[in-house]
Structures are given as structure tokens and as C-alpha cells.
Design a protein around this motif. Structure first.
Motif: not given
Length: 207
Positions: A46-47, A49-50, A53-54, A125, A128-129, A131
Motif C-alpha cells: 500500500q505504501k 503504491k502510495a 501516486e504522491f 492529496s 492518497i493513503s 499522504a
């Protein structure tokens, strides 16, 4: 408008031979997020992927300016607390319980990107997880040994001892965080047969 293509402009940083070699790695700046526990867990991916995105949102802040840049290569620094004792290159993943492992997932960014720039992106954001957990991180590895690992990450258990033997033959000993550069992105559950991963460890001469 010129764009700073980080993987292209720092091609030496992102390259390695399939045989061990000694390299000198200078100071670099990264977008980063901390974590702990075994790699491969849900939160690890998850991190991972985040951060991708970030970094897109962070790059958008500079889009259309002289500071426009791009990079989407994910890297990870791994280490154990000193209380766990010295963990060498060759048996890094087999000496201590991986639940005790610490990691920092990073993407290399230009030096001009500030902590305030990252905070500004985080404020915009909310979707976004993690963030608010992204930080600026600066690190100098210095003298390091490295090689290119091809294929599944599980195969590192056979590749890292090769790097260890090379370090020992050159009277070098591990002196910092284990570093992996994932040149080909992958998600959990995807085939890893095609992966190219630089395995890099800072070293110092044996006294």
C-alpha cells in the motif's frame, strides 16, 4: 520546456552489472515514507503504491516550469535496530526475524524540492493513503558494493551471498542500510520473472 528526466540524467546511479562491483554513491535527496515489518505485507505494498501516486502530484507542482522533473523508480532502504546485532550482506534476510525489519520506501527527487513542497502536495492529496507521512530524506551511501539481481526477489537469498563474498575478498564490511532499486515496477501477485533489481550495500574497509 526542459524537463529533468532523473533516470536518464543519473543513469550511472540506476545501473549495475550482473557481477559484483565497487561504486561510489554521493549525496541524493528522496521523497520517502517509513515502515516496519516483513516486506510483502499488505501495508508494504500500500505504501509502495502510495508513493507512486504522491510523486505524480509532487511533480505536478513543478509542471511547466524550469524545475519540471520526472521519476517513478521505487527504491527501498532496509535495516535492523542495533540491538539486533550486526547483520551482514549475505544473510541479511535470514539472520533476524523479518517482523523486526525497518524500511524506507523512496523515489529520488531533485535537491531543490523542499519539505514545504512535500507538505503542500500532502495538503492537496487527501485521496492518497499516508499522504501526511511523506518526508524529504537526504542520504550519502559513499563506497558501496552492488550487483544486478534478475528475476524473483526470493532469489536474492542466493544473490546476496555472492555480493558478500565479493566484499570479503576486497576486505570490505557492511556499514549501512541494505538498498534495493526496483528498475521494473511490480504489484503484489504479479509475476517477478522479468524483474531487474540493483542490490547495493555501503561498505568500509576492515580495520
Amino acid at each position: 520546456m526542459h524537463m529533468i528526466d532523473i533516470p536518464n540524467e543519473l543513469s550511472g546511479y540506476y545501473s549495475a552489472k550482473t557481477q559484483p562491483e565497487i561504486v561510489e554513491i554521493g549525496e541524493h535527496t528522496y521523497l520517502s515514507i517509513l515502515g516496519s515489518g516483513s516486506p510483502g505485507t499488505n501495508i508494504f505494498y500500500q505504501k509502495k503504491k502510495a508513493i507512486l501516486e504522491f510523486i505524480i502530484q509532487l511533480q505536478d507542482q513543478f509542471k511547466g516550469t524550469q524545475k519540471s522533473f520526472k521519476n517513478d523508480i521505487v527504491e527501498i532502504f532496509y535495516w535492523f535496530d542495533d540491538k539486533e546485532g550486526f547483520v551482514d550482506i549475505g544473510n541479511f534476510y535470514t539472520t533476524v526475524d523479518l517482523d523486526l525489519l525497518h524500511y524506507r520506501i523512496v523515489v529520488l527527487i531533485p535537491d531543490f524540492v523542499t519539505e514545504d513542497d512535500i507538505k503542500t502536495t500532502a495538503a492537496k492529496s487527501n485521496d492518497i493513503s499516508f499522504a501526511t507521512e511523506f518526508k524529504r530524506f537526504t542520504y550519502t551511501a559513499g563506497k558501496s558494493v552492488q550487483l544486478m539481481h534478475l528475476g524473483p526477489l526470493a532469489g536474492e537469498l542466493e544473490t546476496l551471498p555472492i555480493l558478500q563474498d565479493f566484499a570479503t575478498e576486497n576486505s570490505l564490511v557492511k556499514s549501512g542500510m541494505h538498498h534495493e532499486i526496483h528498475l521494473i515496477h511490480f504489484e503484489r501477485g504479479q509475476s517477478q520473472q522479468h524483474l531487474k533489481t540493483i542490490l547495493r550495500d555501503p561498505v568500509k574497509s576492515i580495520q
